[in-house]
Design an enzyme around this catalytic site. Structure first.
Site, PDB file in Angstrom:
ATOM      1  N   GLU A  87       3.123 -11.940  11.860  1.00 18.50           N
ATOM      2  CA  GLU A  87       2.274 -13.609  11.538  1.00 18.50           C
ATOM      3  C   GLU A  87       1.655 -13.797  12.442  1.00 18.50           C
ATOM      4  OE1 GLU A  87       3.120 -14.605   8.129  1.00 18.50           O
ATOM      5  OE2 GLU A  87       4.305 -12.909   7.395  1.00 18.50           O
ATOM      6  N   THR A 128      -1.190 -13.466  22.751  1.00 12.29           N
ATOM      7  CA  THR A 128      -2.101 -14.594  22.638  1.00 12.29           C
ATOM      8  C   THR A 128      -2.055 -15.807  23.511  1.00 12.29           C
ATOM      9  OG1 THR A 128      -2.957 -16.445  21.087  1.00 12.29           O
ATOM     10  CG2 THR A 128      -0.163 -15.697  21.366  1.00 12.29           C
ATOM     11  N   ASP A 129      -2.882 -16.314  23.830  1.00 12.89           N
ATOM     12  CA  ASP A 129      -2.922 -17.368  24.524  1.00 12.89           C
ATOM     13  C   ASP A 129      -2.291 -18.462  23.953  1.00 12.89           C
ATOM     14  OD1 ASP A 129      -5.234 -18.241  22.661  1.00 12.89           O
ATOM     15  OD2 ASP A 129      -6.701 -18.930  24.068  1.00 12.89           O
ATOM     16  N   GLU A 130      -2.005 -19.065  22.957  1.00  9.17           N
ATOM     17  CA  GLU A 130      -1.084 -19.744  23.256  1.00  9.17           C
ATOM     18  C   GLU A 130      -0.027 -20.374  23.353  1.00  9.17           C
ATOM     19  OE1 GLU A 130      -1.045 -21.235  18.666  1.00  9.17           O
ATOM     20  OE2 GLU A 130      -3.338 -20.878  18.293  1.00  9.17           O
ATOM     21  N   TYR A 154       4.783 -20.556  15.713  1.00 11.06           N
ATOM     22  CA  TYR A 154       4.251 -19.057  15.796  1.00 11.06           C
ATOM     23  C   TYR A 154       3.850 -18.816  17.583  1.00 11.06           C
ATOM     24  CZ  TYR A 154       0.044 -16.691  17.034  1.00 11.06           C
ATOM     25  OH  TYR A 154      -0.618 -15.128  17.630  1.00 11.06           O
ATOM     26  N   LYS A 158       5.985 -15.614  19.899  1.00 21.27           N
ATOM     27  CA  LYS A 158       4.802 -14.392  20.449  1.00 21.27           C
ATOM     28  C   LYS A 158       5.677 -14.391  21.637  1.00 21.27           C
ATOM     29  CE  LYS A 158       1.914 -12.628  19.495  1.00 21.27           C
ATOM     30  NZ  LYS A 158       1.580 -10.890  18.591  1.00 21.27           N
TER      31      LYS A 158
HETATM   32  P1  NAD Z   1      -3.799 -10.921  10.072  1.00 23.67           P
HETATM   33  O1  NAD Z   1      -2.359 -12.066   9.888  1.00 23.67           O
HETATM   34  O2  NAD Z   1      -4.586 -10.641  10.259  1.00 23.67           O
HETATM   35  O3  NAD Z   1      -2.931  -9.779  10.451  1.00 23.67           O
HETATM   36  C1  NAD Z   1      -1.345  -9.713  10.302  1.00 23.67           C
HETATM   37  C2  NAD Z   1      -1.683  -7.893   9.962  1.00 23.67           C
HETATM   38  O4  NAD Z   1      -0.396  -7.248  10.442  1.00 23.67           O
HETATM   39  C3  NAD Z   1      -1.477  -8.263   8.456  1.00 23.67           C
HETATM   40  O5  NAD Z   1      -1.956  -7.325   8.174  1.00 23.67           O
HETATM   41  C4  NAD Z   1      -0.415  -7.898   7.685  1.00 23.67           C
HETATM   42  O6  NAD Z   1      -0.051  -7.037   6.672  1.00 23.67           O
HETATM   43  C5  NAD Z   1       0.703  -6.993   9.455  1.00 23.67           C
HETATM   44  N1  NAD Z   1       2.264  -7.535   8.930  1.00 23.67           N
HETATM   45  C6  NAD Z   1       2.781  -8.636   9.376  1.00 23.67           C
HETATM   46  N2  NAD Z   1       4.354  -8.200   9.518  1.00 23.67           N
HETATM   47  C7  NAD Z   1       4.137  -7.345   9.347  1.00 23.67           C
HETATM   48  C8  NAD Z   1       5.569  -6.207   9.413  1.00 23.67           C
HETATM   49  N3  NAD Z   1       6.707  -6.777   9.182  1.00 23.67           N
HETATM   50  N4  NAD Z   1       4.989  -5.381   9.571  1.00 23.67           N
HETATM   51  C9  NAD Z   1       4.013  -4.884   9.778  1.00 23.67           C
HETATM   52  N5  NAD Z   1       3.209  -5.073   9.540  1.00 23.67           N
HETATM   53  C10 NAD Z   1       3.053  -6.494   9.247  1.00 23.67           C
HETATM   54  O7  NAD Z   1      -3.193 -11.431  12.391  1.00 23.67           O
HETATM   55  P2  NAD Z   1      -4.927 -11.136  13.191  1.00 23.67           P
HETATM   56  O8  NAD Z   1      -4.881 -12.002  13.476  1.00 23.67           O
HETATM   57  O9  NAD Z   1      -5.297  -9.835  12.954  1.00 23.67           O
HETATM   58  O10 NAD Z   1      -3.518 -11.055  14.745  1.00 23.67           O
HETATM   59  C11 NAD Z   1      -3.094  -9.654  15.334  1.00 23.67           C
HETATM   60  C12 NAD Z   1      -2.277  -9.686  16.556  1.00 23.67           C
HETATM   61  O11 NAD Z   1      -3.127 -10.722  17.653  1.00 23.67           O
HETATM   62  C13 NAD Z   1      -1.766 -10.920  16.489  1.00 23.67           C
HETATM   63  O12 NAD Z   1      -0.219  -9.716  17.109  1.00 23.67           O
HETATM   64  C14 NAD Z   1      -1.538 -11.938  16.663  1.00 23.67           C
HETATM   65  O13 NAD Z   1      -0.898 -13.215  16.838  1.00 23.67           O
HETATM   66  C15 NAD Z   1      -2.773 -11.421  17.778  1.00 23.67           C
HETATM   67  N6  NAD Z   1      -3.850 -12.607  18.059  1.00 23.67           N
HETATM   68  C16 NAD Z   1      -5.041 -13.006  17.315  1.00 23.67           C
HETATM   69  C17 NAD Z   1      -5.275 -14.174  17.828  1.00 23.67           C
HETATM   70  C18 NAD Z   1      -6.139 -14.367  16.594  1.00 23.67           C
HETATM   71  O14 NAD Z   1      -7.736 -15.402  17.230  1.00 23.67           O
HETATM   72  N7  NAD Z   1      -6.578 -14.067  15.336  1.00 23.67           N
HETATM   73  C19 NAD Z   1      -6.069 -14.147  18.597  1.00 23.67           C
HETATM   74  C20 NAD Z   1      -5.425 -13.060  20.060  1.00 23.67           C
HETATM   75  C21 NAD Z   1      -3.910 -12.304  19.125  1.00 23.67           C
HETATM   76  O1  DAU Z   2      -5.929 -18.839  20.097  1.00 22.64           O
HETATM   77  C1  DAU Z   2      -5.385 -17.793  19.580  1.00 22.64           C
HETATM   78  C2  DAU Z   2      -4.488 -18.289  18.235  1.00 22.64           C
HETATM   79  O2  DAU Z   2      -6.099 -18.565  17.546  1.00 22.64           O
HETATM   80  C3  DAU Z   2      -4.001 -17.011  17.837  1.00 22.64           C
HETATM   81  O3  DAU Z   2      -3.008 -16.957  18.280  1.00 22.64           O
HETATM   82  C4  DAU Z   2      -3.540 -17.201  16.551  1.00 22.64           C
HETATM   83  O4  DAU Z   2      -3.000 -15.699  16.013  1.00 22.64           O
HETATM   84  C5  DAU Z   2      -4.969 -17.388  15.578  1.00 22.64           C
HETATM   85  O5  DAU Z   2      -4.424 -18.738  14.105  1.00 22.64           O
HETATM   86  C6  DAU Z   2      -5.225 -18.648  16.006  1.00 22.64           C
HETATM   87  O6  DAU Z   2      -4.647 -20.111  16.407  1.00 22.64           O
HETATM   88  P1  DAU Z   2      -5.862 -21.638  15.597  1.00 22.64           P
HETATM   89  O7  DAU Z   2      -4.690 -22.142  15.769  1.00 22.64           O
HETATM   90  O8  DAU Z   2      -6.485 -21.826  17.003  1.00 22.64           O
HETATM   91  O9  DAU Z   2      -6.588 -21.028  14.848  1.00 22.64           O
HETATM   92  P2  DAU Z   2      -6.933 -22.125  13.351  1.00 22.64           P
HETATM   93  O10 DAU Z   2      -7.901 -21.612  12.794  1.00 22.64           O
HETATM   94  O11 DAU Z   2      -5.718 -22.078  12.239  1.00 22.64           O
HETATM   95  O12 DAU Z   2      -7.566 -23.272  14.130  1.00 22.64           O
HETATM   96  C7  DAU Z   2      -9.016 -23.752  15.078  1.00 22.64           C
HETATM   97  C8  DAU Z   2      -9.029 -24.752  15.564  1.00 22.64           C
HETATM   98  O13 DAU Z   2      -8.732 -25.538  13.818  1.00 22.64           O
HETATM   99  C9  DAU Z   2      -7.506 -25.509  15.819  1.00 22.64           C
HETATM  100  O14 DAU Z   2      -7.218 -26.725  16.319  1.00 22.64           O
HETATM  101  C10 DAU Z   2      -7.069 -26.446  14.262  1.00 22.64           C
HETATM  102  C11 DAU Z   2      -8.754 -26.617  13.884  1.00 22.64           C
HETATM  103  N1  DAU Z   2      -8.500 -26.544  12.537  1.00 22.64           N
HETATM  104  C12 DAU Z   2      -7.694 -25.583  11.604  1.00 22.64           C
HETATM  105  C13 DAU Z   2      -7.884 -25.548   9.959  1.00 22.64           C
HETATM  106  C14 DAU Z   2      -7.409 -23.827   9.518  1.00 22.64           C
HETATM  107  C15 DAU Z   2      -9.467 -27.364  11.466  1.00 22.64           C
HETATM  108  O15 DAU Z   2      -9.523 -28.400  12.301  1.00 22.64           O
HETATM  109  N2  DAU Z   2      -9.349 -27.478  10.113  1.00 22.64           N
HETATM  110  C16 DAU Z   2      -8.208 -26.071   9.318  1.00 22.64           C
HETATM  111  O16 DAU Z   2      -8.717 -26.298   7.801  1.00 22.64           O
END
Ligand code: NAD
Ligand code: DAU
Length: 340
Positions: A87, A128-130, A154, A158
């Site tokens: 998630e 993630t960096d978070e 979240y 992680k």
């Molecule tokens: P996403 O939400 O787009 O995709 C998540 C995927 O995991 C989906 O296909 C979902 O169906 C699947 N999934 C969720 N729960 C599951 C479960 N219990 N079993 C099997 N599959 C399941 O996420 P994303 O943005 O592609 O992120 C992927 C990974 O990278 C995550 O671990 C996230 O923490 C990490 N990450 C994301 C970012 C970012 O900026 N999006 C940055 C750094 C790390």
């Molecule tokens: O840093 C890596 C992370 O980046 C991942 O681990 C997470 O999975 C990914 O969702 C992302 O987290 P953020 O919270 O940084 O991303 P998000 O796109 O939700 O938001 C980016 C920034 O924009 C954050 O400061 C919140 C702001 N924001 C976001 C939304 C959705 C707004 O101002 N308005 C918005 O409606």
């Protein structure tokens, strides 16, 4: 190599699978995905068509379900695991932390246990960096030595998964490495996240919700650079180690939003300041010198090139965005995999 990828139907997982098939001819991918709202089979339709049943296999399963995961390890001769499944949206975790604990913490534990029992040689856990918490404006960037200090449910989930990965290395000597990356952008990102959300709303001349002052800073990385980093970690990373990945692109949210508005030729009057996210992290920045030194990692995309290509992708793929917005992608998946 037979590679088990989890969460392969999500944003980064699907980009990783595309990267594998575009780059290597000797890797077979087994993709486990639960198909939550964020999992979209349309992201991999071309791969399924070309390689389904030969070099690509999809398993509709939950990584937190030990029986399901064990039977997949029995069915395929797997060499390595890359765990993307999670998630991933901070705002959803604030509304309801519980699925984050089930998938991100328990799911990782189930997967690590099953992989170790099945004697899978290599495991990469995508984090993630978070997990580091946040920085003030003049703090140095996060290194792998920065203590974990997560802010949201979240990031806490992680960080817990990272701790489990470390524990599997320390206790069992298991060959697991961790990747920690900054904010990704690129094709197939679910439009709840900032960049595709702003693109979608601005294209329809709708108000753009900016949390707080809009001065929070993220380090943006093109998803293909992250995918390369994950694969370098799989091939060259050391057991028990974490590797940071960043894109050299610290931007305030307002800077990102203005870039999108400018590209779309839309008015800044759409910007609407709304209540801040609770516990909103101020700034992320990544020091990835360890990955440069040990893995040979270097991001290829500048933010300017990456955002231009990404916005062009969303402009060209309006059908994909429409299917996601209307929920048609869920109907498509129900036809094949039922309602679970
Ligand atoms: P996403 O939400 O787009 O995709 C998540 C995927 O995991 C989906 O296909 C979902 O169906 C699947 N999934 C969720 N729960 C599951 C479960 N219990 N079993 C099997 N599959 C399941 O996420 P994303 O943005 O592609 O992120 C992927 C990974 O990278 C995550 O671990 C996230 O923490 C990490 N990450 C994301 C970012 C970012 O900026 N999006 C940055 C750094 C790390
Ligand atoms: O840093 C890596 C992370 O980046 C991942 O681990 C997470 O999975 C990914 O969702 C992302 O987290 P953020 O919270 O940084 O991303 P998000 O796109 O939700 O938001 C980016 C920034 O924009 C954050 O400061 C919140 C702001 N924001 C976001 C939304 C959705 C707004 O101002 N308005 C918005 O409606």
């Amino acid at each position: 190599m037979n590679l088990l990828v989890t969460g392969g139907c999500g944003f980064i997982g699907s980009n990783y699978i595309h990267y594998i098939f575009n780059t290597f001819s000797d890797i077979t991918v087994i993709n486990i995905d639960k198909l939550t709202y964020a999992g979209n089979l349309l992201n991999l339709q071309a791969i399924e068509k070309k390689y389904g049943g030969t070099r690509y296999f999809f398993e509709h399963a939950d990584i937190a379900n030990a029986d399901a995961v064990n039977s997949i390890f029995e069915k395929y001769d797997i060499d390595a695991v890359v765990n993307f499944a999670a998630e991933s949206h901070v705002d959803r975790s604030i509304n309801d932390p519980s699925p984050f604990i089930t998938t991100n913490v328990m799911g990782t534990q189930v997967l690590l246990t099953a992989a170790r029992n099945a004697k899978i040689e290599r495991f990469v856990h995508v984090s993630t960096d978070e997990v580091y918490g946040d920085l003030s404006l003049d703090d140095p960037a996060f290194t792998e030595e920065t203590p974990l200090h997560p802010s949201s449910p979240y990031s806490a989930s992680k960080a817990s998964a990272d701790m489990l990965a470390y524990a599997f290395y320390r206790t069992y000597g298991y060959n697991v490495s961790i990747t920690r990356c900054s904010n990704n952008y690129g094709p197939y990102q679910f439009p709840e996240k900032l960049i595709p959300l702003i693109f979608t709303l601005a294209s329809a001349d709708k108000p753009l919700p900016v949390y707080g002052t809009g001065m929070n800073i993220r380090d943006w990385i093109h998803v293909s650079d992250h995918c390369k980093g994950v694969h370098l970690t799989l091939m060259k990373g050391k057991a028990g180690k974490a590797y940071n990945f960043g894109g050299n692109a610290e931007r305030t949210n307002l800077e990102v939003i203005r870039t999108i508005l400018h590209d779309l030729d839309k008015s800044e009057d759409l910007i609407t300041f709304v209540q801040d996210r609770p516990g909103h992290d101020r700034r992320y920045a990544m020091n990835y010198s360890l990955a440069q030194k040990e893995l040979g990692y270097e991001p290829e995309y500048s933010f300017e090139r990456g955002i231009k290509e990404t916005l062009n992708w969303y402009k060209k793929n309006t059908d994909w965005l429409k299917d996601v917005q209307s929920g048609a992608y869920l109907e498509f998946m129900k036809k094949w995999y039922g309602n679970n």
